[in-house]
Design a protein around this motif. Structure first.
Motif, PDB file in Angstrom:
ATOM      1  N   ARG A   1       1.061  -1.507   0.001  1.00  0.00           N
ATOM      2  CA  ARG A   1      -0.013  -0.057  -0.271  1.00  0.00           C
ATOM      3  C   ARG A   1       0.748   1.167  -0.001  1.00  0.00           C
ATOM      4  NH1 ARG A   1      -4.347   0.729  -1.424  1.00  0.00           N
ATOM      5  NH2 ARG A   1      -5.527   1.481   0.866  1.00  0.00           N
ATOM      6  N   SER A   2       0.116   1.780  -0.386  1.00  0.00           N
ATOM      7  CA  SER A   2       0.968   3.458  -0.133  1.00  0.00           C
ATOM      8  C   SER A   2       0.670   4.032   0.721  1.00  0.00           C
ATOM      9  CB  SER A   2       0.191   4.682  -1.233  1.00  0.00           C
ATOM     10  OG  SER A   2       0.222   4.268  -3.127  1.00  0.00           O
ATOM     11  N   PRO A   3       2.531   4.895   1.356  1.00  0.00           N
ATOM     12  CA  PRO A   3       2.227   5.358   2.717  1.00  0.00           C
ATOM     13  C   PRO A   3       1.147   6.280   2.753  1.00  0.00           C
ATOM     14  CG  PRO A   3       4.690   5.554   0.741  1.00  0.00           C
ATOM     15  CD  PRO A   3       2.815   5.359   0.529  1.00  0.00           C
ATOM     16  N   PRO A   4       0.898   6.196   4.240  1.00  0.00           N
ATOM     17  CA  PRO A   4      -0.120   6.188   4.233  1.00  0.00           C
ATOM     18  C   PRO A   4       0.220   8.553   4.344  1.00  0.00           C
ATOM     19  CG  PRO A   4       0.298   5.863   6.502  1.00  0.00           C
ATOM     20  CD  PRO A   4       0.585   5.020   5.277  1.00  0.00           C
ATOM     21  N   LEU A   5      -0.973   8.979   4.155  1.00  0.00           N
ATOM     22  CA  LEU A   5      -0.655  10.867   4.062  1.00  0.00           C
ATOM     23  C   LEU A   5      -0.767  11.669   5.232  1.00  0.00           C
ATOM     24  CD1 LEU A   5      -1.499  12.189   0.832  1.00  0.00           C
ATOM     25  CD2 LEU A   5       1.683  11.689   1.287  1.00  0.00           C
ATOM     26  N   ALA A   6       0.081  12.703   6.503  1.00  0.00           N
ATOM     27  CA  ALA A   6      -0.377  13.306   7.263  1.00  0.00           C
ATOM     28  C   ALA A   6       0.071  14.415   7.258  1.00  0.00           C
ATOM     29  CB  ALA A   6       0.584  12.223   7.943  1.00  0.00           C
ATOM     30  N   THR A   7      -0.812  15.266   8.514  1.00  0.00           N
ATOM     31  CA  THR A   7       0.051  16.716   8.192  1.00  0.00           C
ATOM     32  C   THR A   7       0.933  17.189   9.526  1.00  0.00           C
ATOM     33  OG1 THR A   7      -2.361  17.135   9.357  1.00  0.00           O
ATOM     34  CG2 THR A   7      -2.513  17.361   6.733  1.00  0.00           C
ATOM     35  N   LEU A   8       2.051  18.062   8.736  1.00  0.00           N
ATOM     36  CA  LEU A   8       3.327  18.137   9.868  1.00  0.00           C
ATOM     37  C   LEU A   8       3.158  19.611   9.222  1.00  0.00           C
ATOM     38  CD1 LEU A   8       4.787  17.378  11.911  1.00  0.00           C
ATOM     39  CD2 LEU A   8       6.298  16.822  10.435  1.00  0.00           C
ATOM     40  N   SER A   9       3.138  20.443  10.361  1.00  0.00           N
ATOM     41  CA  SER A   9       2.877  22.120  10.685  1.00  0.00           C
ATOM     42  C   SER A   9       2.876  22.306   9.025  1.00  0.00           C
ATOM     43  CB  SER A   9       5.025  22.429  10.437  1.00  0.00           C
ATOM     44  OG  SER A   9       5.040  21.883  12.060  1.00  0.00           O
ATOM     45  N   ASP A  10       1.170  22.434   8.816  1.00  0.00           N
ATOM     46  CA  ASP A  10       0.110  22.919   8.103  1.00  0.00           C
ATOM     47  C   ASP A  10       1.710  21.888   6.406  1.00  0.00           C
ATOM     48  OD1 ASP A  10      -1.363  24.151   8.747  1.00  0.00           O
ATOM     49  OD2 ASP A  10       0.106  26.065   8.706  1.00  0.00           O
ATOM     50  N   LYS A  11       2.014  21.488   6.105  1.00  0.00           N
ATOM     51  CA  LYS A  11       3.147  20.407   5.151  1.00  0.00           C
ATOM     52  C   LYS A  11       2.342  19.306   5.057  1.00  0.00           C
ATOM     53  CE  LYS A  11       6.788  23.511   4.816  1.00  0.00           C
ATOM     54  NZ  LYS A  11       8.640  23.254   5.055  1.00  0.00           N
ATOM     55  N   ILE A  12       2.230  18.432   4.275  1.00  0.00           N
ATOM     56  CA  ILE A  12       1.765  16.720   4.122  1.00  0.00           C
ATOM     57  C   ILE A  12       2.593  16.257   3.827  1.00  0.00           C
ATOM     58  CG2 ILE A  12       0.382  14.968   2.471  1.00  0.00           C
ATOM     59  CD1 ILE A  12      -1.255  17.471   3.689  1.00  0.00           C
TER      60      ILE A  12
END
Length: 796
Positions: free
Chosen positions: A331-342
């Motif tokens: 599976r593709s790595p999950p996306l997360a937000t960190l300091s308004d960056k994906i």
């Protein structure tokens, strides 16, 4: 202690060699702690999704039995299944909550989640699919692709979940495998790849009976007729001499279509196909690998068949889970937000911890149990975690591997796995967990969409001594079920519980009384309406100036409010509203004054913004007409004016709440009622009666009519193979369903659909069915609004 069960798994009989060899397989639970023995590549996190009564739990019970997890097969009708363990599930014969269980199959660990099929519990499907890597979609061979099947299919599409399909109930009269495959194409928009054919034999009176399966990859016949539990599979090479006329020819046609279709969408198999020239000569292993590639990419869906209740076809389905559905590494790595960056979260055990809480259940002995999917790193027992959503420290007391309602304590949960944490006090569905010493304290994984509740009822303790038990019970149930809402009406003082539907609230009521043993009185079930304004634009300024507990509280803000357009409603937030807060228009003189006078409170812009936002949200929860939530508005907060130490966070929040409340009263407020997307499937002879009822009594707006089984407009350049079956008649190479039903699509006010299931059965002699989900909230007519106001103000 680990349970060890002995069970005959799959015994293959090759009739051409006339040899029989039985093998006894020792199976055991596959624990998360055995991650080094059963690597991530041999892990499958899968779910079973389908329309209600599609056979999800029945299929799961067979999987557990054949994997050696259970000695006997549970029965939904008898109320003794493993995954339907709640009292309410066993009484009603339906799944209400998603149940997780882990078992082994062919040297792989399968973490399986059995999900509900009823639309009222769609949140259980949503949060399960959110953390799964693959899914089995079960289709009813008689009913085909049903309304809730389309709903769960769309949910899986949203998260890009690879799927395989299993056409169940092929033993029932009227089951049509070929028809169901075609419905997958034009109702679900997918590309089905038939991997098996059902074998039908006529009995003495001419009825078609489901006998077995042809595996198109191996060109072998599988039947389970020598063993009532389905543990023994007879396997025979399919030849032209097979006694059922035309079966060999149809199997050759099916395998040829399968290879040719795979060659169109998979370049690697195309080279092999061109080298062999004959589809029948393409090696089985190459076909299997190509099927896995196209499944993982979402280009196509392998289709299998069986009859789980009759113990036919389940083991090949389990083989397909291992062969075609992804491991966490696929599976593709999950996306997360960190300091308004994906950012991407890499699946590595030695990376920093990142886990997602997707479900909470309350156990009366253990307390809250948090289901988590670990995406990177590892959770160890007694570890201290940080919840980036609640901004709280959390301490792990125990780690568990779930087996429905049974558990096993384990020392760790590794990356790629699903487990349960005991001891977390503040964590809820959708929260992100990291280690306490991780600097990424604003890291957040994609959360879960929570649908808006549409029904509510009041609940009151029977005595003062019952208030605390009721409060505790509701607190636990709120944490378990994010689609449940509870609030206290400020005028009546009553506690109101809001949910997704009549069955949802019926289950909640039953659990309060029987499981939590709360002594309470329940009010009448009612529709959860909404409120809004009808003026095009509204400006309002509010000065809040009060004394609380001997301290002066003062603040001032201005609001601009406009109704959202239909296009904007799709991107709205905060309960269907959009909130914009502008605090940069504090002039420099005022800002300097604020900075000087607030030296003790030290309110910065973030604190001011948070206080304003909190006040607006508080006011949005209660409208001016009947106290229903406010929706459909764009609210711009601007021109805040502060007064030194008097402008505390409490004053600012209260000012924002008061401002919106005052503005709403001047905005020509109106009541909104929930409008439902309704699909009603009825025989042609009852179409007129049902249409008259929908447009008349129920005030519905008919959107269109379709024919069940009708080949609607889609990309005809993509050919699919669907084998013939007895539910089709052929004419000029075009197939039509015998006795098709009509599908009515309409928007109908929810208030008129109370008890519609019984009315529809009466109108159609029990042959009609319907499905509904919320579409939007529409403004009530003046007469209807007056009626609702009179009814509700008359008391709950």
């Amino acid at each position: 202690m680990k349970r060890v069960f002995q069970n005959v798994r799959s015994v293959y009989i090759n009739h051409t060699l006339l040899k029989f060899k039985s093998q006894t397989i020792i199976n055991q639970r596959f624990y998360t702690t055995t991650i080094k023995e059963y690597s991530i590549s041999k892990t499958r996190n899968i779910g079973i999704i389908a329309h209600i009564d599609g056979g999800k739990t029945t299929t799961t019970e067979r999987m557990l039995h054949y994997a050696g997890f259970t000695r006997r097969i549970g029965d939904v009708d008898h109320g003794d299944t493993i995954t339907d363990y709640m009292k309410q599930e066993r009484e009603r014969g339906i799944s209400i909550t998603s149940a997780a269980i882990t078992f082994g199959w062919k040297n792989h660990r399968i973490n399986l989640i059995d999900t509900p099929g009823h639309v009222d519990f769609t949140i259980e499907v949503e949060r399960s699919i959110r953390v799964l890597d693959g899914a089995i979609t079960i289709l009813d061979g008689v009913s085909g692709v049903e309304a809730q099947t389309q709903t769960v299919w769309d949910q899986a599409d949203k998260y890009g979940i690879p799927r395989i399909a299993y056409v169940n109930k092929m033993d029932r009269i009227g089951a049509g495998f070929g028809r169901t495959v075609k419905e997958m194409r034009y109702k679900l928009g997918t590309r089905p790849l038939v991997c098996q054919l059902p074998i039908m034999k006529k009995d003495s009176i001419g009825n078609n009976l489901f006998f077995g399966i042809v595996d198109l990859l191996d060109m072998q016949v599988l039947d389970w007729n020598n063993n009532p539990n389905g543990s023994i599979i007879n396997k025979t090479i399919l030849t032209e001499q097979y006694p059922i006329s035309g079966l060999f020819e149809e199997a050759v046609k099916g395998r040829s279509h399968l290879v040719e279709t795979l060659s169109e969408i998979d370049d690697q198999l195309l080279e092999i196909f061109l080298a062999n020239e004959d589809p029948m000569k393409v090696p089985v292993d190459d076909i299997r690998e190509a099927l896995r590639r196209v499944t993982l990419s979402g280009k196509a869906v392998p289709v299998f068949c069986g009859a789980s209740y009759k113990n036919i076809g389940v083991q090949p389905l389990m083989d397909a889970v291992v062969d075609f559905l992804p491991s966490p590494l696929d599976r593709s790595p999950p996306l997360a937000t960190l300091s308004d960056k994906i950012i991407e979260i890499p699946l590595k055990e030695k990376e920093k911890l990142c886990a997602f809480a997707f479900k909470v259940i309350h156990d009366h002995k253990r307390g809250p149990m948090i289901f988590v999917r670990v995406y990177s790193g590892k959770i160890d027992n007694r570890m201290t975690l940080f919840n980036t959503s609640s901004r709280k420290r959390e301490r792990v007391n125990k780690l568990l591997q779930m087996y429905a309602n049974d558990v096993e304590e384990i020392p760790s949960i590794s990356a790629g796995n699903i487990g349960v944490i005991v001891g977390l006090k503040e964590t809820r569905t959708g929260d992100t967990l990291i280690q306490i010493n991780d600097s990424r304290q604003d890291l957040k994984l994609q959360s879960i969409d929570i649908p808006s509740p549409v029904f509510f009822y009041s609940v009151e303790p029977t005595s003062i001594s019952d208030e605390k038990p009721l409060e505790d019970a509701l607190k636990n149930m709120l944490r378990e079920d994010p689609s449940l809402h509870v609030h206290v009406d400020s005028d009546s003082g009553q506690t109101l519980i809001s949910g997704m539907g009549e069955l949802h609230l019926e289950i909640i009521k039953d659990r309060l009384l029987t499981e939590f043993k709360v002594n309470a009185e329940m009010g009448k079930m009612r529709i959860s309406y909404r409120e809004t304004i009808t003026v095009e634009q509204l400006e309002h300024t509010c000065l809040y100036d009060r004394e609380l507990m001997g301290k002066k509280q003062k603040a001032q803000i201005s609001l601009m409010i406009t109704p959202l357009s239909e296009n904007d409603k799709g991107i709205s937030e905060e309960g269907g509203n959009r909130i914009e807060i502008i605090i940069d228009d504090l002039n420099s003189e005022q800002q300097n004054e604020t900075d000087n006078q607030n030296s003790l409170t030290k309110l910065d812009k973030i604190e001011i913004r948070d206080a304003l936002h909190s006040g607006i949200l508080s006011a949005l929860y209660r409208g001016p007409i009947l106290g229903f939530p406010i929706t459909g508005l764009y609210i711009k907060v601007h021109s805040p004016k502060l007064f030194g130490l008097e402008s505390t966070k409490t004053a600012i929040s209260a000012c924002a709440s008061q401002a919106l409340g005052e503005a709403m009263k001047n905005g020509a407020p109106a009541l909104l009622e929930p409008l439902m997307d309704v699909e009603v499937e009825v025989p042609e002879e009852h179409l007129g009666d049902v249409l008259a009822d929908l447009t008349g009594t129920r005030r519905g707006n008919i959107l269109g009519l379709e024919t069940s089984g009708q080949l609607i407009d889609y990309d005809h350049s993509i050919e699919i193979y669907a084998p013939p079956d007895s539910t089709y008649i052929s004419s000029n190479e075009k197939q039509k369903v015998i006795e098709p039903k009509r599908i009515i699509k309409a928007h109908v006010p929810l208030s008129t659909l109370l008890g519609y299931s019984s009315s529809l059965r009466s109108l159609t002699g029990g042959t009609g069915s319907f499905n509904m989900r919320i579409h939007s909230f529409g403004i009530m007519s003046e007469d209807r609004a007056k009626s609702v106001i009179t009814e509700i103000q008359g008391g709950y």
